[in-house]
Each structure stands twice: as C-alpha cells, then as structure tokens.
Design a protein around this motif. Sequence first.
Motif, PDB file in Angstrom:
ATOM      1  N   UNK A 402      13.653  41.389 124.228  1.00 10.60           N
ATOM      2  CA  UNK A 402      14.729  41.666 125.176  1.00 10.60           C
ATOM      3  C   UNK A 402      14.676  40.714 126.371  1.00 10.60           C
ATOM      4  N   UNK A 403      13.560  40.013 126.530  1.00 10.54           N
ATOM      5  CA  UNK A 403      13.449  38.992 127.581  1.00 10.54           C
ATOM      6  C   UNK A 403      13.620  37.584 126.988  1.00 10.54           C
ATOM      7  N   UNK A 404      12.893  37.311 125.900  1.00  9.34           N
ATOM      8  CA  UNK A 404      12.938  35.939 125.368  1.00  9.34           C
ATOM      9  C   UNK A 404      14.332  35.597 124.833  1.00  9.34           C
ATOM     10  N   UNK A 405      15.023  36.562 124.236  1.00  8.17           N
ATOM     11  CA  UNK A 405      16.339  36.246 123.659  1.00  8.17           C
ATOM     12  C   UNK A 405      17.330  35.785 124.736  1.00  8.17           C
ATOM     13  N   UNK A 406      17.575  36.618 125.777  1.00  7.22           N
ATOM     14  CA  UNK A 406      18.559  36.142 126.763  1.00  7.22           C
ATOM     15  C   UNK A 406      18.106  34.898 127.515  1.00  7.22           C
ATOM     16  N   UNK A 407      16.776  34.792 127.766  1.00  7.15           N
ATOM     17  CA  UNK A 407      16.305  33.636 128.528  1.00  7.15           C
ATOM     18  C   UNK A 407      16.527  32.354 127.718  1.00  7.15           C
ATOM     19  N   UNK A 408      16.169  32.399 126.425  1.00  3.29           N
ATOM     20  CA  UNK A 408      16.332  31.189 125.615  1.00  3.29           C
ATOM     21  C   UNK A 408      17.802  30.929 125.309  1.00  3.29           C
ATOM     22  N   UNK A 409      18.582  32.001 125.262  1.00  2.00           N
ATOM     23  CA  UNK A 409      20.025  31.810 125.055  1.00  2.00           C
ATOM     24  C   UNK A 409      20.632  31.006 126.202  1.00  2.00           C
ATOM     25  N   UNK A 410      20.291  31.354 127.460  1.00  2.00           N
ATOM     26  CA  UNK A 410      20.905  30.608 128.574  1.00  2.00           C
ATOM     27  C   UNK A 410      20.371  29.174 128.621  1.00  2.00           C
ATOM     28  N   UNK A 411      19.101  29.006 128.247  1.00  2.00           N
ATOM     29  CA  UNK A 411      18.541  27.650 128.212  1.00  2.00           C
ATOM     30  C   UNK A 411      19.284  26.827 127.150  1.00  2.00           C
ATOM     31  N   UNK A 412      19.446  27.438 125.979  1.00  2.00           N
ATOM     32  CA  UNK A 412      20.127  26.738 124.887  1.00  2.00           C
ATOM     33  C   UNK A 412      21.577  26.417 125.256  1.00  2.00           C
ATOM     34  N   UNK A 413      22.226  27.372 125.911  1.00  2.00           N
ATOM     35  CA  UNK A 413      23.630  27.158 126.303  1.00  2.00           C
ATOM     36  C   UNK A 413      23.736  25.978 127.279  1.00  2.00           C
ATOM     37  N   UNK A 414      22.794  25.929 128.210  1.00  2.00           N
ATOM     38  CA  UNK A 414      22.799  24.823 129.180  1.00  2.00           C
ATOM     39  C   UNK A 414      22.585  23.495 128.464  1.00  2.00           C
ATOM     40  N   UNK A 415      21.620  23.492 127.542  1.00  2.00           N
ATOM     41  CA  UNK A 415      21.339  22.258 126.800  1.00  2.00           C
ATOM     42  C   UNK A 415      22.553  21.844 125.957  1.00  2.00           C
ATOM     43  N   UNK A 416      23.224  22.842 125.411  1.00  2.00           N
ATOM     44  CA  UNK A 416      24.407  22.573 124.575  1.00  2.00           C
ATOM     45  C   UNK A 416      25.532  21.975 125.404  1.00  2.00           C
ATOM     46  N   UNK A 417      25.721  22.503 126.608  1.00  2.00           N
ATOM     47  CA  UNK A 417      26.795  21.995 127.466  1.00  2.00           C
ATOM     48  C   UNK A 417      26.503  20.547 127.843  1.00  2.00           C
ATOM     49  N   UNK A 418      25.209  20.242 128.002  1.00  2.00           N
ATOM     50  CA  UNK A 418      24.830  18.893 128.396  1.00  2.00           C
ATOM     51  C   UNK A 418      25.157  17.892 127.287  1.00  2.00           C
ATOM     52  N   UNK A 419      25.056  18.359 126.041  1.00  2.00           N
ATOM     53  CA  UNK A 419      25.297  17.432 124.938  1.00  2.00           C
ATOM     54  C   UNK A 419      26.675  17.653 124.319  1.00  2.00           C
ATOM     55  N   UNK A 420      27.574  18.314 125.092  1.00  2.00           N
ATOM     56  CA  UNK A 420      28.873  18.714 124.537  1.00  2.00           C
ATOM     57  C   UNK A 420      29.581  17.553 123.839  1.00  2.00           C
ATOM     58  N   UNK A 421      29.525  16.379 124.440  1.00  2.00           N
ATOM     59  CA  UNK A 421      30.273  15.249 123.875  1.00  2.00           C
ATOM     60  C   UNK A 421      29.766  14.905 122.476  1.00  2.00           C
TER      61      UNK A 421
END
Length: 591
Positions: A402-421
Amino acid sequence: MTETAFRTHGAGVLTEDHVGQQVTLAGWVHRRRDLGAIVFLDLRDYEGLVQLSCDPEWTPPEVLTLASTLGAETVVQVKGEVVRRPEPGRDQKMRSRNVEVHVVSLRVLSLALTPPVPVSRKEGEELPAEERRLRYRVLDLRRTELQHNLRLRHELLQMARSTLCARGFLEIETPILTKPTPEGARDYLVPSRVHAGEFYALPQSPQIYKQLLMVAGFDRYFQIARCFRDEDLRADRQPEFTQIDLEASFVGREDVFPVVEDVLAALWRVAGHEAIGSFPQLSWHEAMERFGTDKPDLRFGLELEDWTDMVSSTDCAPFLAESLQEGRLRGIRLSEKDAVSRRELEVLTDLAKAEGAGGLLWMRRADNEWAGQGAKLLGGTFRAAMAGTVGEMLLAVSGPDRVTSPALHVVRRWLGARTAAGHEVAHAFAWIVDFPLFERDPATGAHVPAHHPFTAPHPDDVPFLTRDPGRCRAQHYDVVYNGHELGSGSIRITDATVQETIFGLLGLTPEECQRRFGFLLEALQMGAPPHGGFALGFDRIAMLLAGASSLRDVIAFPKTTAARALFEHAPTPLTDAELAAVHLALRPESE
Ligand code: ASP
C-alpha cells in the motif's frame, strides 16, 4: 442558418470567391484600429473573423465617425462589399485573411461594457486568472479555444448517440429527483415542499434505474446522463458531470467490451485518431504488480520489479530489514539513457515521500559494482545478487504494497512524462478486470464496496463472500487510457439474496435494506435477466480529445474545485421564508 434576418454571410467564411459581392454581416467588434482617417475593425461571429475597412473613399462620414467610437465586444451589423486585401492578414489560421469588407453602412445592435476579461488577446498575452474568467464566463466562452472545445463536445455527443443507436441501444431518460443511489459519494439532497420533512436525492448515477429498465425488458439502454456527487474538494472534479451510461441484458463482459470499444473508437475518430481496435486486458492484480496503479499508462515500459528476495536481513540497514518483514522491495530499472540526475532524484524522492514512502533508494552501476545510497543500505548480498549493465540505475522503495505501489506509480508517471516524446504508442487503451469487490475504509477498517454495491462477485469467489470478503473479486471492469480512467462498469447482481448479503456486509440491517433498496430487491424477484453495463466519463474524454488541461475547459458553465458557480453565484443562501416553504430552518452555526 447562416443567412438570417440580420446577415447574408458568416464573417469568417468570406474568401476570394466572394470578392465583388455585397454582404451584410452581424457580430462582435473583436478589435478596432484607427489609422488617421481610416478605421479597421475585426468583426467576429460564430464562423470566425473578417476585417472591415472604413475609409472616407467608400464609407459615408457619419458611418466613419460611428466606427471610430466602437468599443470591443459591441454588437454591430454592417453592409459592404467584399474586396481583395492589398496584403493578406498575418494570421494564417484566418480563413478570410485575403479579403476585407468595405463598409458602407453600420448599425449598433447592442452596446458592451468594457470587457472585464479580454476576448481578443495580443500574441503571447496571458489569460486572466481562471477565477476571473469563470466570473465573466460569457466573455470567456467567446474565446476561440472554448468555442472549439464546446463544438467538439457536441460532435462527440452526437457520435456517441449514433454509435449506440446503431447497435440497438435505446435512449431512455431516468429521473433527476430520485431516491439515493450510492456510488461512493454523498448525495445532493432536495427538500420536498409538498411532503414536509421528506427529501429527494440527485442521482450519483442512473445505476439502479438502468438495472430496473433491464428487469423491465428494454434489453439495451443508454443515456447521456448528468450525475451529481457531493465529494470533498479535489482538483479537477466537478460536482455535476456527464456520463455516457449504458446497460444491456443477457450479457457477459465479453459482450459489453466491444460496445464500449466501438464507442471509444468512434469518439477518437471524431478527434482525428484512426483505428484503435480491441483493448488488451489486464487483471487488477497484474496492473498493481507491474505498474503500482489500476490506471496504468501503457505508452511506455519502466515496469515495477520485485527485488525482495535479493536482500538479506542480516546485511542490509536495520530499518530496511524491519520494513521488509511484512513488506517488499520493489523498484524500477532505468537504462543509462533514462538515468536521472541528483536534482531529479530529489524531486522523485519528494514525490515518493508524499505517497507515504520513507524515502527513495537509488543506485547506479559503475564498472562492475552498484554504487550510491541504496547500494550501501541494501547491503553486500543485494549488490552481489543484482545483475546490471554499466550506467544502469535502480530506484526502489521498501515497505508494504500500500506504500510501494503508489510511491512507485508516481515515480514511474514522472519518468514517463519526461520521456513522453519517445513514446512508441500515442493511444494506449486497456481493460482492467477482476478488481477486488471490497476495500477497507481507511478510517474505520470496515468493508466498503470498491465501486458500488450492485456489482456481482466473481462466480468462483462467491464462497468467500461470507468467509473472507477481502478475497472476493468483482465482475467489475475499467477502461484506462494513457494513465486516465475513462470509465467503469460491471456485471450486476441479479439474485436478491446475494444483493442482501452484500448490503449486510456493508453494515445495513435487513430493515435498512428494505427502507433504502426494497424496491430494487423486489424488482430482482420479478424475473431479472442477467445484465451488465458501463459508464464513460464524458467530460474527461472531451477534455483529453480537446487537448485541454482542465475539465472546466470543456464544460460551458463549470463549478470551481470548491464546487461554486462563480458566474451565476451558486450555491446561495436562502431567506428564512424561502426555507420555511420547504419546511426547513437553519441551525445556528455553533450547535
Ligand atoms: N454506475 C457506475 C458509475 O457511475 C457505472 C456502472 O457501473 O455502469 O461509475
């Protein structure tokens, strides 16, 4: 209807084809420029803009004088001749940029106050604050972007309608004054004047009514339904919103999916995106495992991995050993090209902490060794066991899911936005299936429906209903798109006894069940066909397809995030007499 009692043409559609024609136009003064004796006006109407030229050579003196006094947003009617412009207008998007109208007569139809928010902006000029724009919504709505968004919204609605009609779905309206339908939020209540002390509720969704329509034999229903949910303030939520709501009888989820996929493909086509096809399916469990969220963005990889087995509790930092006792070490592996800088690590650490993580562990593969804060803390066993290539980076969080899932989700989302192009796909749809039927209320620990209480349990899990409800999966499904949930639905409970069991698990006594849902339980005993359905969040879809950043940009008169209507000022206090008419009196604040 372009040609009306007031005009012969739309302003923005005039082109060189109209040169030489006498036209009558009507619209708003978008901009005025006085160049000595000559006055230029940009006239704006529903079709766009055209330049009006008032020049002593063809414009009578009194018309010129009047033109030189016109303020922005005055409503006028003009007559004149369409002429080729000596030099085309600079705005490439203006269809009429090659022509102008030589004005011979001008009539003011309606005056305008100096606009408190400008409709015409200079290039690069910022929009006024949103609150101000919502306060003067009629002016803001005149902006090209909002005009475009609302027209797109209209086209999407018509497309949803025609697609469902073509599949034999019947559009049926259900009541707005209803008995409460629980969908996880509070109801907006409406006092009855005729029946003192009694209340209607505005529907959170047409859920129960659409089920009743199935029992009533309508087979396939849809509605462009307005729903109302009184939720605590959250960014980008609207207390009233629109769903494309549907339900069908004698169906399993495999029958519902193609209908929803069809509607979505049609809507995406309206916005110029072709061929979507059928969507991949992911179980809720798999989505949580691979992405840490039930709304995964599947346009890119960066999937979560479980590295718990590589850590030894005897040589890692004691706080990690403790967090792994009932938790896991999960993380994301970044190739050298995706690796993040120290500063970015700080941003990511803050994001992970905001989701409850103690911190973000990181390490980088230098030569043949893992180096960095995480490498030290996780210990020698981990460093030796963890494979990697030079330059690779690992980001990890330890603790319960319940901690690792949301934390890694926001990290992954940030990384994804960075590589959006660099995303390989632009439109990543998926079905998320097999959700848990219940979740725990964080405050009370009680079981609450993960969605709504009419969702059928997975047939294999019915035995757990009473023994171990937490293990029970639901016949619920969501559609996700690029990290957004577009809608959800389920196969419904059609057995009154199962429905009563679920209500019981939610803490309703048999008397309360009867009082609140007796009419549904009764209907389920009158020959209820198996049925299921879906609802698409239409505002969000319109927002995404319009490329808008807020739901408010695709709703004509939206509420603020604090659920206020700034233009018409709602909600609003009532006088004692008005309250008394509906048998209400306000309690003093302190009671
Ligand atoms: N009534 C549900 C909702 O509003 C959708 C559904 O189950 O069809 O989310």
